[in-house]
Write a protein that holds these residues in place. Structure first.
Motif, PDB file in Angstrom:
ATOM      1  N   PRO A  34      39.634  25.991  32.043  1.00 31.26           N
ATOM      2  CA  PRO A  34      41.415  25.963  31.658  1.00 31.26           C
ATOM      3  C   PRO A  34      41.339  25.492  30.347  1.00 31.26           C
ATOM      4  O   PRO A  34      41.142  24.623  30.294  1.00 31.26           O
ATOM      5  N   ASP A  35      43.022  26.654  30.360  1.00 34.90           N
ATOM      6  CA  ASP A  35      43.226  26.121  29.031  1.00 34.90           C
ATOM      7  C   ASP A  35      43.768  24.755  28.500  1.00 34.90           C
ATOM      8  O   ASP A  35      44.500  24.315  29.800  1.00 34.90           O
ATOM      9  N   PRO A  36      42.908  23.412  28.015  1.00 34.64           N
ATOM     10  CA  PRO A  36      43.263  22.328  27.753  1.00 34.64           C
ATOM     11  C   PRO A  36      44.763  22.470  27.734  1.00 34.64           C
ATOM     12  O   PRO A  36      45.650  21.087  28.100  1.00 34.64           O
ATOM     13  N   ARG A 110      55.434  27.427  33.640  1.00 27.90           N
ATOM     14  CA  ARG A 110      54.073  26.396  33.189  1.00 27.90           C
ATOM     15  C   ARG A 110      52.461  26.007  33.658  1.00 27.90           C
ATOM     16  O   ARG A 110      52.139  25.949  33.348  1.00 27.90           O
ATOM     17  N   ARG A 111      53.454  25.830  35.460  1.00 27.24           N
ATOM     18  CA  ARG A 111      52.559  25.708  36.878  1.00 27.24           C
ATOM     19  C   ARG A 111      51.790  27.444  36.119  1.00 27.24           C
ATOM     20  O   ARG A 111      50.474  27.405  36.601  1.00 27.24           O
ATOM     21  N   ARG A 112      52.446  28.590  36.391  1.00 30.64           N
ATOM     22  CA  ARG A 112      51.348  30.068  36.278  1.00 30.64           C
ATOM     23  C   ARG A 112      50.669  30.251  35.034  1.00 30.64           C
ATOM     24  O   ARG A 112      49.350  30.327  35.041  1.00 30.64           O
ATOM     25  N   LYS A 113      51.254  29.618  34.111  1.00 32.18           N
ATOM     26  CA  LYS A 113      50.073  29.444  32.204  1.00 32.18           C
ATOM     27  C   LYS A 113      49.141  28.494  32.883  1.00 32.18           C
ATOM     28  O   LYS A 113      48.030  28.601  32.017  1.00 32.18           O
ATOM     29  N   ALA A 114      49.105  27.609  33.899  1.00 34.77           N
ATOM     30  CA  ALA A 114      48.720  25.892  33.829  1.00 34.77           C
ATOM     31  C   ALA A 114      47.406  26.572  34.446  1.00 34.77           C
ATOM     32  O   ALA A 114      45.799  27.069  34.472  1.00 34.77           O
ATOM     33  N   GLY A 115      47.502  27.502  35.776  1.00 36.03           N
ATOM     34  CA  GLY A 115      46.144  27.783  36.788  1.00 36.03           C
ATOM     35  C   GLY A 115      46.628  29.490  36.457  1.00 36.03           C
ATOM     36  O   GLY A 115      45.052  29.586  36.840  1.00 36.03           O
ATOM     37  N   PRO A 160      44.250  30.581  47.813  1.00 30.90           N
ATOM     38  CA  PRO A 160      43.176  31.078  46.992  1.00 30.90           C
ATOM     39  C   PRO A 160      42.752  29.602  45.837  1.00 30.90           C
ATOM     40  O   PRO A 160      43.848  29.214  45.091  1.00 30.90           O
ATOM     41  N   PRO A 161      41.026  29.753  44.912  1.00 29.13           N
ATOM     42  CA  PRO A 161      42.225  28.830  44.117  1.00 29.13           C
ATOM     43  C   PRO A 161      42.950  29.519  43.245  1.00 29.13           C
ATOM     44  O   PRO A 161      42.682  31.216  42.833  1.00 29.13           O
ATOM     45  N   PRO A 162      43.064  28.460  41.935  1.00 24.69           N
ATOM     46  CA  PRO A 162      44.226  29.314  40.693  1.00 24.69           C
ATOM     47  C   PRO A 162      42.707  30.721  40.090  1.00 24.69           C
ATOM     48  O   PRO A 162      41.476  29.980  40.248  1.00 24.69           O
ATOM     49  N   PRO A 163      43.614  31.154  39.611  1.00 24.52           N
ATOM     50  CA  PRO A 163      42.720  32.917  38.851  1.00 24.52           C
ATOM     51  C   PRO A 163      41.508  32.113  37.870  1.00 24.52           C
ATOM     52  O   PRO A 163      40.996  32.177  37.599  1.00 24.52           O
ATOM     53  N   ASN A 164      42.070  30.999  37.008  1.00 31.46           N
ATOM     54  CA  ASN A 164      41.513  30.005  35.930  1.00 31.46           C
ATOM     55  C   ASN A 164      39.974  29.379  36.656  1.00 31.46           C
ATOM     56  O   ASN A 164      39.219  28.567  36.194  1.00 31.46           O
ATOM     57  N   GLN A 165      40.011  29.747  37.738  1.00 32.78           N
ATOM     58  CA  GLN A 165      38.916  28.155  38.634  1.00 32.78           C
ATOM     59  C   GLN A 165      37.920  29.453  39.522  1.00 32.78           C
ATOM     60  O   GLN A 165      37.345  29.604  40.703  1.00 32.78           O
ATOM     61  N   MET A 166      38.133  31.256  39.266  1.00 32.54           N
ATOM     62  CA  MET A 166      37.302  32.200  39.748  1.00 32.54           C
ATOM     63  C   MET A 166      36.428  33.089  38.994  1.00 32.54           C
ATOM     64  O   MET A 166      37.087  33.465  37.645  1.00 32.54           O
TER      65      MET A 166
END
Length: 171
Positions: A34-36, A110-115, A160-166
């Motif tokens: 994920p983008d820090p 913000r949550r969408r962007k984080a995920g 499902p997991p967030p898109p940045n975890q797939m």
């Protein structure tokens, strides 16, 4: 012994195959993906206790009922009283319900962007990442597809997991 490799190019493409001289890329952990910069943001909802969060939801529901002009006069009077009591309790806890509700869309974005935001540090780079492959339907061209996920069983249940975890893997 055959030398199998799985290299991920962070933009979502994963190259897997057989190579006699495969060289692994930079070894990463799933927490690196994920983008820090997208992970740090003000989320006033996280500061609420479970009871306060329930009270905010209750305020939203009762306000909705009162706006719809449903129920008898007695019911509406009861709802008004419950609404005033709940709002007063939140105010006494230092919670501005109207401000909090105005923040919903901002926090959702913000949550969408984080995920969904990937770490730009790894864009276009070959990486090595350990995970579990979850079979998926084949591509239209018939190539087998799987998703690489951090833990066994992810993607086989909801949510499902967030898109940045797939990572989508074309074999």
């Amino acid at each position: 012994m055959r030398n199998w490799f799985c290299s991920a190019v962070f933009a979502g493409l994963v190259l897997c195959g057989y190579d006699a001289a495969a060289t692994p890329g930079t070894a990463l952990d799933w927490a690196d993906l994920p983008d820090p910069s997208a992970q740090v943001f003000d989320d006033p909802y996280r500061e609420l206790s479970p009871e306060q969060f329930d009270d905010v939801l209750f305020v939203v529901r009762i306000r909705g009922r009162l706006q719809q002009e449903v129920g008898s006069a007695e019911e509406r009077q009861k709802w008004q009283l419950l609404l005033a009591e709940t709002e007063d309790a939140l105010v006494s806890d230092g919670i501005d319900v109207d401000w909090l509700l105005d923040q919903r869309e901002v926090v959702t974005e913000r949550r969408r962007k984080a995920g969904t935001s990937g770490n730009p540090q790894f864009d276009g780079r070959t990486i090595t990442l350990a995970g579990f492959a979850i079979p998926a339907p084949s591509d239209p061209d018939g190539r087998p597809v799987a998703y690489l996920v951090p833990e066994r069983g992810m993607c086989s249940h909801m949510p499902p997991p967030p898109p940045n975890q797939m990572i989508r893997v074309r074999l």
